[in-house]
Design a protein around this motif. Structure first.
Motif, PDB file in Angstrom:
ATOM      1  N   ASP A 236     -27.942   2.298  -6.155  1.00 50.38           N
ATOM      2  CA  ASP A 236     -26.778   1.491  -5.779  1.00 50.38           C
ATOM      3  C   ASP A 236     -25.620   1.679  -6.753  1.00 50.38           C
ATOM      4  O   ASP A 236     -24.461   1.771  -6.330  1.00 50.38           O
ATOM      5  CB  ASP A 236     -27.164   0.011  -5.709  1.00 50.38           C
ATOM      6  CG  ASP A 236     -28.063  -0.296  -4.506  1.00 50.38           C
ATOM      7  OD1 ASP A 236     -28.187   0.585  -3.624  1.00 50.38           O
ATOM      8  OD2 ASP A 236     -28.645  -1.399  -4.460  1.00 50.38           O
ATOM      9  N   ALA A 237     -25.900   1.720  -8.047  1.00 51.91           N
ATOM     10  CA  ALA A 237     -24.823   1.887  -9.032  1.00 51.91           C
ATOM     11  C   ALA A 237     -24.154   3.241  -8.868  1.00 51.91           C
ATOM     12  O   ALA A 237     -22.919   3.361  -8.940  1.00 51.91           O
ATOM     13  CB  ALA A 237     -25.380   1.737 -10.443  1.00 51.91           C
ATOM     14  N   GLN A 238     -24.959   4.274  -8.646  1.00 54.15           N
ATOM     15  CA  GLN A 238     -24.402   5.624  -8.461  1.00 54.15           C
ATOM     16  C   GLN A 238     -23.568   5.702  -7.175  1.00 54.15           C
ATOM     17  O   GLN A 238     -22.505   6.327  -7.156  1.00 54.15           O
ATOM     18  CB  GLN A 238     -25.527   6.658  -8.422  1.00 54.15           C
ATOM     19  CG  GLN A 238     -26.259   6.861  -9.742  1.00 54.15           C
ATOM     20  CD  GLN A 238     -27.410   5.895  -9.954  1.00 54.15           C
ATOM     21  OE1 GLN A 238     -27.521   4.868  -9.266  1.00 54.15           O
ATOM     22  NE2 GLN A 238     -28.263   6.212 -10.904  1.00 54.15           N
ATOM     23  N   VAL A 239     -24.051   5.061  -6.122  1.00 52.46           N
ATOM     24  CA  VAL A 239     -23.317   5.080  -4.854  1.00 52.46           C
ATOM     25  C   VAL A 239     -21.998   4.334  -4.989  1.00 52.46           C
ATOM     26  O   VAL A 239     -20.961   4.759  -4.449  1.00 52.46           O
ATOM     27  CB  VAL A 239     -24.187   4.500  -3.723  1.00 52.46           C
ATOM     28  CG1 VAL A 239     -23.354   4.262  -2.462  1.00 52.46           C
ATOM     29  CG2 VAL A 239     -25.348   5.435  -3.418  1.00 52.46           C
ATOM     30  N   SER A 240     -21.989   3.237  -5.716  1.00 52.46           N
ATOM     31  CA  SER A 240     -20.745   2.489  -5.947  1.00 52.46           C
ATOM     32  C   SER A 240     -19.723   3.350  -6.684  1.00 52.46           C
ATOM     33  O   SER A 240     -18.528   3.336  -6.361  1.00 52.46           O
ATOM     34  CB  SER A 240     -21.027   1.215  -6.742  1.00 52.46           C
ATOM     35  OG  SER A 240     -21.813   0.316  -5.984  1.00 52.46           O
ATOM     36  N   ALA A 241     -20.200   4.104  -7.674  1.00 52.63           N
ATOM     37  CA  ALA A 241     -19.297   4.988  -8.426  1.00 52.63           C
ATOM     38  C   ALA A 241     -18.748   6.095  -7.533  1.00 52.63           C
ATOM     39  O   ALA A 241     -17.570   6.466  -7.627  1.00 52.63           O
ATOM     40  CB  ALA A 241     -20.025   5.579  -9.619  1.00 52.63           C
ATOM     41  N   LEU A 242     -19.594   6.628  -6.663  1.00 53.58           N
ATOM     42  CA  LEU A 242     -19.127   7.655  -5.733  1.00 53.58           C
ATOM     43  C   LEU A 242     -18.087   7.082  -4.772  1.00 53.58           C
ATOM     44  O   LEU A 242     -17.056   7.713  -4.494  1.00 53.58           O
ATOM     45  CB  LEU A 242     -20.303   8.237  -4.956  1.00 53.58           C
ATOM     46  CG  LEU A 242     -21.252   9.161  -5.716  1.00 53.58           C
ATOM     47  CD1 LEU A 242     -22.517   9.438  -4.908  1.00 53.58           C
ATOM     48  CD2 LEU A 242     -20.552  10.479  -6.054  1.00 53.58           C
ATOM     49  N   ALA A 243     -18.355   5.893  -4.252  1.00 51.89           N
ATOM     50  CA  ALA A 243     -17.408   5.275  -3.323  1.00 51.89           C
ATOM     51  C   ALA A 243     -16.059   5.032  -4.002  1.00 51.89           C
ATOM     52  O   ALA A 243     -15.006   5.215  -3.379  1.00 51.89           O
ATOM     53  CB  ALA A 243     -17.977   3.965  -2.784  1.00 51.89           C
ATOM     54  N   ALA A 244     -16.089   4.659  -5.276  1.00 51.03           N
ATOM     55  CA  ALA A 244     -14.846   4.425  -6.006  1.00 51.03           C
ATOM     56  C   ALA A 244     -14.041   5.706  -6.176  1.00 51.03           C
ATOM     57  O   ALA A 244     -12.802   5.682  -6.207  1.00 51.03           O
ATOM     58  CB  ALA A 244     -15.153   3.808  -7.371  1.00 51.03           C
ATOM     59  N   ALA A 245     -14.730   6.847  -6.283  1.00 55.12           N
ATOM     60  CA  ALA A 245     -14.043   8.137  -6.420  1.00 55.12           C
ATOM     61  C   ALA A 245     -13.479   8.631  -5.101  1.00 55.12           C
ATOM     62  O   ALA A 245     -12.632   9.526  -5.082  1.00 55.12           O
ATOM     63  CB  ALA A 245     -15.000   9.177  -7.010  1.00 55.12           C
ATOM     64  N   ASP A 246     -13.947   8.067  -3.994  1.00 54.18           N
ATOM     65  CA  ASP A 246     -13.441   8.324  -2.648  1.00 54.18           C
ATOM     66  C   ASP A 246     -13.434   9.806  -2.260  1.00 54.18           C
ATOM     67  O   ASP A 246     -12.427  10.334  -1.787  1.00 54.18           O
ATOM     68  CB  ASP A 246     -12.017   7.757  -2.518  1.00 54.18           C
ATOM     69  CG  ASP A 246     -11.580   7.657  -1.052  1.00 54.18           C
ATOM     70  OD1 ASP A 246     -12.461   7.516  -0.175  1.00 54.18           O
ATOM     71  OD2 ASP A 246     -10.369   7.743  -0.788  1.00 54.18           O
ATOM     72  N   PRO A 247     -14.574  10.515  -2.397  1.00 51.79           N
ATOM     73  CA  PRO A 247     -14.622  11.908  -1.932  1.00 51.79           C
ATOM     74  C   PRO A 247     -14.673  11.963  -0.415  1.00 51.79           C
ATOM     75  O   PRO A 247     -15.099  11.013   0.249  1.00 51.79           O
ATOM     76  CB  PRO A 247     -15.929  12.424  -2.544  1.00 51.79           C
ATOM     77  CG  PRO A 247     -16.801  11.199  -2.606  1.00 51.79           C
ATOM     78  CD  PRO A 247     -15.876  10.063  -2.933  1.00 51.79           C
ATOM     79  N   GLU A 248     -14.273  13.100   0.134  1.00 52.45           N
ATOM     80  CA  GLU A 248     -14.338  13.277   1.583  1.00 52.45           C
ATOM     81  C   GLU A 248     -15.761  13.527   2.065  1.00 52.45           C
ATOM     82  O   GLU A 248     -16.060  13.353   3.248  1.00 52.45           O
ATOM     83  CB  GLU A 248     -13.435  14.444   2.000  1.00 52.45           C
ATOM     84  CG  GLU A 248     -11.954  14.189   1.771  1.00 52.45           C
ATOM     85  CD  GLU A 248     -11.098  15.384   2.163  1.00 52.45           C
ATOM     86  OE1 GLU A 248     -11.604  16.267   2.899  1.00 52.45           O
ATOM     87  OE2 GLU A 248      -9.940  15.445   1.725  1.00 52.45           O
ATOM     88  N   ALA A 249     -16.639  13.966   1.153  1.00 51.64           N
ATOM     89  CA  ALA A 249     -18.038  14.219   1.507  1.00 51.64           C
ATOM     90  C   ALA A 249     -18.898  14.062   0.261  1.00 51.64           C
ATOM     91  O   ALA A 249     -18.389  14.108  -0.871  1.00 51.64           O
ATOM     92  CB  ALA A 249     -18.206  15.616   2.094  1.00 51.64           C
ATOM     93  N   VAL A 250     -20.194  13.888   0.487  1.00 52.66           N
ATOM     94  CA  VAL A 250     -21.151  13.762  -0.619  1.00 52.66           C
ATOM     95  C   VAL A 250     -22.307  14.724  -0.386  1.00 52.66           C
ATOM     96  O   VAL A 250     -22.900  14.744   0.705  1.00 52.66           O
ATOM     97  CB  VAL A 250     -21.695  12.324  -0.744  1.00 52.66           C
ATOM     98  CG1 VAL A 250     -22.758  12.242  -1.842  1.00 52.66           C
ATOM     99  CG2 VAL A 250     -20.561  11.343  -1.036  1.00 52.66           C
ATOM    100  N   ALA A 251     -22.630  15.527  -1.383  1.00 47.44           N
ATOM    101  CA  ALA A 251     -23.827  16.364  -1.365  1.00 47.44           C
ATOM    102  C   ALA A 251     -24.962  15.567  -2.001  1.00 47.44           C
ATOM    103  O   ALA A 251     -24.837  15.093  -3.138  1.00 47.44           O
ATOM    104  CB  ALA A 251     -23.600  17.659  -2.121  1.00 47.44           C
ATOM    105  N   VAL A 252     -26.043  15.393  -1.257  1.00 49.48           N
ATOM    106  CA  VAL A 252     -27.171  14.565  -1.696  1.00 49.48           C
ATOM    107  C   VAL A 252     -28.296  15.502  -2.139  1.00 49.48           C
ATOM    108  O   VAL A 252     -29.008  16.075  -1.314  1.00 49.48           O
ATOM    109  CB  VAL A 252     -27.641  13.632  -0.566  1.00 49.48           C
ATOM    110  CG1 VAL A 252     -28.727  12.690  -1.066  1.00 49.48           C
ATOM    111  CG2 VAL A 252     -26.452  12.854  -0.001  1.00 49.48           C
ATOM    112  N   ILE A 253     -28.454  15.672  -3.450  1.00 48.36           N
ATOM    113  CA  ILE A 253     -29.410  16.641  -3.998  1.00 48.36           C
ATOM    114  C   ILE A 253     -30.571  15.856  -4.605  1.00 48.36           C
ATOM    115  O   ILE A 253     -30.574  15.500  -5.785  1.00 48.36           O
ATOM    116  CB  ILE A 253     -28.719  17.569  -5.012  1.00 48.36           C
ATOM    117  CG1 ILE A 253     -27.528  18.271  -4.335  1.00 48.36           C
ATOM    118  CG2 ILE A 253     -29.712  18.594  -5.558  1.00 48.36           C
ATOM    119  CD1 ILE A 253     -26.725  19.166  -5.252  1.00 48.36           C
ATOM    120  N   THR A 254     -31.556  15.567  -3.773  1.00 43.08           N
ATOM    121  CA  THR A 254     -32.673  14.704  -4.133  1.00 43.08           C
ATOM    122  C   THR A 254     -33.953  15.242  -3.506  1.00 43.08           C
ATOM    123  O   THR A 254     -33.941  16.235  -2.784  1.00 43.08           O
ATOM    124  CB  THR A 254     -32.450  13.274  -3.604  1.00 43.08           C
ATOM    125  OG1 THR A 254     -32.601  13.273  -2.166  1.00 43.08           O
ATOM    126  CG2 THR A 254     -31.052  12.756  -3.957  1.00 43.08           C
TER     127      THR A 254
END
Length: 424
Positions: A236-254
């Protein structure tokens, strides 16, 4: 668009074409990687077999029956079991016994325990692990004992020049290639800014590096990269940080952390069309997520589409009728076939002798007659003919580091049922 070529690293030539990037094949060159040392031998490897006597090859596996990659275990073990069955049914001078053990993941010590058990049973080779990080915890234990380690799914670039005594091989391509394909796919889709959610291990950080490099080389900008650790139960903390950066897409490497990471990303406002997955988490999520949750998401997976390989899928299902995912089944199958062919070529089940022939039987020596099944190749070997085995995972063709020099990366997309199909 027309065909265009990228060559971000000298060891790769990736051809990308069609309406954007749909699939890619690459030629992996030797480059400046360090030469592998001479294969080591140890008392726990089998002695050379008397000429004329049928060979009895014993292999072990450390494939994921538990842990973050457990969804890959069934197809990989099915590939191993199918190859063992077909070699034994052929009756052409060699029989294979496989001892299946669990690799777990990096939160446990299961792999070390399994390897210790397998080494005590005098195996010539150990197939696995699927996880690069897990393999890095046991590679010294395996190769230091004079036994071959042969992974069907390790993709970390760290293995290319690893000091393994010439005893490490893999049928999966390095993440240098998958990262290049994924980064270019995202850029070709018109994405200008990218965020990454990354598992903090050898696989995750390596693939993230090569993905970011390719994406930025294509003109994009990485605006955020958030790491999490194996064993974490929330991002959740990582996703919040990503949302704040507002990228057009996210690569999910898991790995299977995608089970909670993907819903968290969707809840944060990222739609399926904004999500890109990789081989570690490209899985069937039907029945896991509500319909349509990740519709439109894309992902990359090394290897050919099993559904296009004639009766190979049917043969796998005869071994394990419960299979619904086929990731790395072909690579696991080919690992066993190559080991058996190299043993026949060497006339020995000694690990060092087998390792010395693996490049040759894969066609990496630069000659050899093409053959596509164990029986066909074994008959050529018996006739004294050099071979070049091409299996269901592709041409393979090992270099001196045990890396495949040819590979295909498929591009897949998720439908409304949250399952993926190949789009080229």
């Amino acid at each position: 668009m027309g065909v265009f070529t990228t060559a971000r690293r000298s060891r790769f030539r990736t051809v990308l074409g069609g309406a954007g990037l749909l699939a890619a094949s690459a030629l992996v060159l030797a480059g400046c990687a360090a030469e592998a040392g001479e294969p080591a031998t140890d008392d726990n490897t089998s002695a050379p077999t008397t000429p004329g006597e049928d060979l009895a090859l014993k292999v072990g596996t450390i494939l994921p029956q538990s842990g973050a990659l457990a969804f890959l275990g069934p197809p990989e073990e099915a590939g191993v079991n199918l190859a063992v069955q077909e070699v034994n049914e052929a009756g052409l001078g060699i029989s294979v016994e496989a001892i299946l053990r669990d690799s777990g993941d990096t939160t446990t010590d299961i792999a070390t325990v399994s390897v210790t058990d397998l080494l005590s049973q005098d195996v010539s080779a150990i197939i696995g692990a699927a996880s690069s990080a897990v393999s890095l915890t046991v590679i010294d234990q395996i190769t230091g004992a004079g036994v071959i380690q042969f992974s069907p799914a390790n993709t970390s670039a760290a293995f290319t020049d690893y000091d393994d005594n010439g005893l490490y091989f893999r049928t999966a391509p390095s993440d240098v290639l998958q990262g290049e394909v994924l980064g270019n796919l995202i850029a070709t889709d018109g994405i200008a800014t990218l965020g990454l959610l990354v598992l903090n291990d050898a696989y995750g950080t390596g693939l993230a590096e090569f993905t970011s490099g390719a994406f930025e080389a294509a003109g994009g900008t990485v605006v955020a990269e958030e790491l999490f650790n194996e064993g974490d139960t929330s991002v959740d903390a990582q996703v919040s940080a990503l949302a704040a950066a507002d990228p057009e897409a996210v690569a999910v490497i898991t790995f299977d952390q995608a089970n909670f990471a993907l819903p968290a990303l969707v809840n944060a406002g990222f739609t399926g069309e904004q999500l890109y997955l990789v081989d570690g988490n490209l899985a069937d999520f039907s029945g896991v997520f509500e319909d349509g949750l990740i519709e439109g998401a894309k992902g990359t997976l090394p290897g050919l589409d099993v559904a296009t390989l004639g009766d190979f899928q049917d043969r796998l299902l005869e071994v394990d009728p419960a299979l619904t995912d086929y990731s790395y089944a072909a690579e696991s199958y080919d690992a066993v076939i190559l080991l058996a062919l190299a043993a026949l070529q060497a006339g020995s089940t000694d690990a060092a002798a087998i390792a010395a022939e693996l490049q040759a039987v894969s066609g990496g020596a630069g000659d050899g007659e093409k053959c596509n099944s164990f029986a066909e190749c074994a008959e050529l070997i018996a006739a004294g003919t050099a071979i070049d085995y091409d299996g269901p995972s592709g041409p393979i063709t090992f270099d001196e580091n045990g890396d495949p020099t040819e590979a295909t990366i498929g591009i897949y997309q998720y439908g409304a049922d949250n399952n993926y199909t190949r789009i080229n």
